[in-house]
Design a protein around this motif. Structure first.
Motif, PDB file in Angstrom:
ATOM      1  N   ALA A  84      -4.935  -4.201 -11.178  1.00 61.53           N
ATOM      2  CA  ALA A  84      -3.649  -3.500 -11.210  1.00 61.53           C
ATOM      3  C   ALA A  84      -3.131  -3.228  -9.797  1.00 61.53           C
ATOM      4  N   ALA A  85      -4.012  -2.801  -8.905  1.00 60.56           N
ATOM      5  CA  ALA A  85      -3.597  -2.515  -7.525  1.00 60.56           C
ATOM      6  C   ALA A  85      -3.157  -3.793  -6.812  1.00 60.56           C
ATOM      7  N   LEU A  86      -3.916  -4.877  -6.998  1.00 65.48           N
ATOM      8  CA  LEU A  86      -3.526  -6.147  -6.383  1.00 65.48           C
ATOM      9  C   LEU A  86      -2.227  -6.675  -6.996  1.00 65.48           C
ATOM     10  N   GLY A  87      -2.045  -6.442  -8.288  1.00 63.08           N
ATOM     11  CA  GLY A  87      -0.783  -6.822  -8.928  1.00 63.08           C
ATOM     12  C   GLY A  87       0.393  -6.061  -8.340  1.00 63.08           C
ATOM     13  N   ALA A  88       0.206  -4.771  -8.100  1.00 60.21           N
ATOM     14  CA  ALA A  88       1.270  -3.972  -7.483  1.00 60.21           C
ATOM     15  C   ALA A  88       1.584  -4.481  -6.088  1.00 60.21           C
ATOM     16  N   ALA A  89       0.543  -4.816  -5.331  1.00 63.31           N
ATOM     17  CA  ALA A  89       0.768  -5.329  -3.973  1.00 63.31           C
ATOM     18  C   ALA A  89       1.472  -6.673  -4.010  1.00 63.31           C
ATOM     19  N   GLY A  90       1.022  -7.561  -4.889  1.00 64.91           N
ATOM     20  CA  GLY A  90       1.663  -8.874  -4.994  1.00 64.91           C
ATOM     21  C   GLY A  90       3.117  -8.766  -5.421  1.00 64.91           C
ATOM     22  N   LEU A  91       3.376  -7.913  -6.397  1.00 68.60           N
ATOM     23  CA  LEU A  91       4.745  -7.710  -6.853  1.00 68.60           C
ATOM     24  C   LEU A  91       5.611  -7.098  -5.747  1.00 68.60           C
ATOM     25  N   GLY A  92       5.032  -6.162  -5.001  1.00 70.87           N
ATOM     26  CA  GLY A  92       5.771  -5.541  -3.899  1.00 70.87           C
ATOM     27  C   GLY A  92       6.131  -6.531  -2.815  1.00 70.87           C
ATOM     28  N   LEU A  93       5.207  -7.443  -2.502  1.00 74.94           N
ATOM     29  CA  LEU A  93       5.495  -8.463  -1.494  1.00 74.94           C
ATOM     30  C   LEU A  93       6.512  -9.474  -2.018  1.00 74.94           C
ATOM     31  N   TRP A  94       6.346  -9.878  -3.263  1.00 81.04           N
ATOM     32  CA  TRP A  94       7.215 -10.895  -3.837  1.00 81.04           C
ATOM     33  C   TRP A  94       8.647 -10.397  -3.960  1.00 81.04           C
ATOM     34  N   ARG A  95       8.811  -9.174  -4.446  1.00 84.88           N
ATOM     35  CA  ARG A  95      10.155  -8.617  -4.638  1.00 84.88           C
ATOM     36  C   ARG A  95      10.674  -7.886  -3.409  1.00 84.88           C
ATOM     37  N   GLN A  96       9.870  -7.826  -2.370  1.00 82.88           N
ATOM     38  CA  GLN A  96      10.190  -7.109  -1.135  1.00 82.88           C
ATOM     39  C   GLN A  96      10.477  -5.639  -1.401  1.00 82.88           C
ATOM     40  N   GLU A  97       9.727  -5.081  -2.339  1.00 83.69           N
ATOM     41  CA  GLU A  97       9.752  -3.644  -2.624  1.00 83.69           C
ATOM     42  C   GLU A  97       8.410  -3.096  -2.152  1.00 83.69           C
ATOM     43  N   TYR A  98       8.336  -2.823  -0.873  1.00 80.74           N
ATOM     44  CA  TYR A  98       7.057  -2.564  -0.217  1.00 80.74           C
ATOM     45  C   TYR A  98       6.423  -1.238  -0.626  1.00 80.74           C
ATOM     46  N   HIS A  99       7.197  -0.359  -1.243  1.00 77.40           N
ATOM     47  CA  HIS A  99       6.614   0.896  -1.728  1.00 77.40           C
ATOM     48  C   HIS A  99       5.585   0.626  -2.817  1.00 77.40           C
ATOM     49  N   LEU A 100       5.684  -0.531  -3.505  1.00 71.84           N
ATOM     50  CA  LEU A 100       4.702  -0.879  -4.530  1.00 71.84           C
ATOM     51  C   LEU A 100       3.322  -1.134  -3.919  1.00 71.84           C
ATOM     52  N   ILE A 101       3.285  -1.597  -2.671  1.00 74.66           N
ATOM     53  CA  ILE A 101       2.004  -1.783  -1.994  1.00 74.66           C
ATOM     54  C   ILE A 101       1.346  -0.423  -1.786  1.00 74.66           C
ATOM     55  N   VAL A 102       2.153   0.569  -1.445  1.00 73.16           N
ATOM     56  CA  VAL A 102       1.631   1.931  -1.290  1.00 73.16           C
ATOM     57  C   VAL A 102       1.155   2.460  -2.643  1.00 73.16           C
ATOM     58  N   ASP A 103       1.885   2.166  -3.711  1.00 77.15           N
ATOM     59  CA  ASP A 103       1.474   2.616  -5.042  1.00 77.15           C
ATOM     60  C   ASP A 103       0.106   2.058  -5.416  1.00 77.15           C
ATOM     61  N   GLY A 104      -0.121   0.790  -5.132  1.00 73.94           N
ATOM     62  CA  GLY A 104      -1.431   0.191  -5.389  1.00 73.94           C
ATOM     63  C   GLY A 104      -2.517   0.824  -4.541  1.00 73.94           C
ATOM     64  N   ALA A 105      -2.195   1.122  -3.288  1.00 73.59           N
ATOM     65  CA  ALA A 105      -3.167   1.766  -2.401  1.00 73.59           C
ATOM     66  C   ALA A 105      -3.491   3.176  -2.886  1.00 73.59           C
ATOM     67  N   VAL A 106      -2.505   3.878  -3.415  1.00 76.86           N
ATOM     68  CA  VAL A 106      -2.752   5.217  -3.964  1.00 76.86           C
ATOM     69  C   VAL A 106      -3.658   5.122  -5.193  1.00 76.86           C
ATOM     70  N   LEU A 107      -3.454   4.104  -6.009  1.00 73.75           N
ATOM     71  CA  LEU A 107      -4.332   3.897  -7.160  1.00 73.75           C
ATOM     72  C   LEU A 107      -5.776   3.686  -6.703  1.00 73.75           C
ATOM     73  N   ILE A 108      -5.958   2.874  -5.694  1.00 74.79           N
ATOM     74  CA  ILE A 108      -7.300   2.653  -5.156  1.00 74.79           C
ATOM     75  C   ILE A 108      -7.849   3.941  -4.564  1.00 74.79           C
ATOM     76  N   LEU A 109      -7.013   4.702  -3.885  1.00 76.30           N
ATOM     77  CA  LEU A 109      -7.453   5.978  -3.316  1.00 76.30           C
ATOM     78  C   LEU A 109      -7.924   6.931  -4.412  1.00 76.30           C
ATOM     79  N   ILE A 110      -7.195   7.003  -5.510  1.00 75.01           N
ATOM     80  CA  ILE A 110      -7.593   7.876  -6.616  1.00 75.01           C
ATOM     81  C   ILE A 110      -8.963   7.467  -7.145  1.00 75.01           C
TER      82      ILE A 110
END
Length: 140
Positions: A84-110
């Protein structure tokens, strides 16, 4: 011994006794720095910092998830969280919505924090109640 060396030695002792807490703290710092870098528009810096948060915070969960997948041929929550976190990062890079990379990182942090708390609780239980080491309650 200098007055400043006592807190540092205590910090090293705590880090040695609870390495999961240290990785969770480092992951949290990197997530905050990566998020701030995005807020300031430093995309290059954020794209360097946030993957480090993924690796540091997600290493243990990835290892456990892949071990479960290959040895027991089962999916577990650790592996699903990493996907899920890697999916968020990939989607964030693909759509250039970089906040999704942070969302994935927060998931990993949790998950890193929950792993650290679980390790701490297990260590306290083993220290205070050694008779529970011999019990097999069927939980894994």
């Amino acid at each position: 011994m200098t007055p400043n060396s006592l807190p540092i030695s205590r910090l090293w002792r705590v880090a040695a006794e609870h390495p999961d807490a240290l990785t969770a703290a480092l992951c949290g710092i990197l997530v905050i720095l990566g998020s701030l870098a995005l807020q300031f528009g430093w995309l290059g810096v954020a794209v360097l910092i946030l993957p480090a948060a993924y690796v540091i915070g997600g290493y243990s969960s990835t290892r456990e998830g892949l071990t479960t997948l290959f040895q027991e041929r089962e999916l577990d929550v650790d592996l699903l969280m990493i996907v899920a976190a890697l999916g968020a990062a990939g989607l964030g890079l693909w759509r250039q919505e970089y906040h999704l990379i942070v969302d994935g990182a927060v998931l990993i942090l949790i998950f890193a924090i929950s792993g650290a708390l679980e390790g701490y609780a297990m260590q306290r239980t083993e220290t205070q109640h050694p008779q529970f080491d011999e019990l097999d309650c069927g939980y894994s």
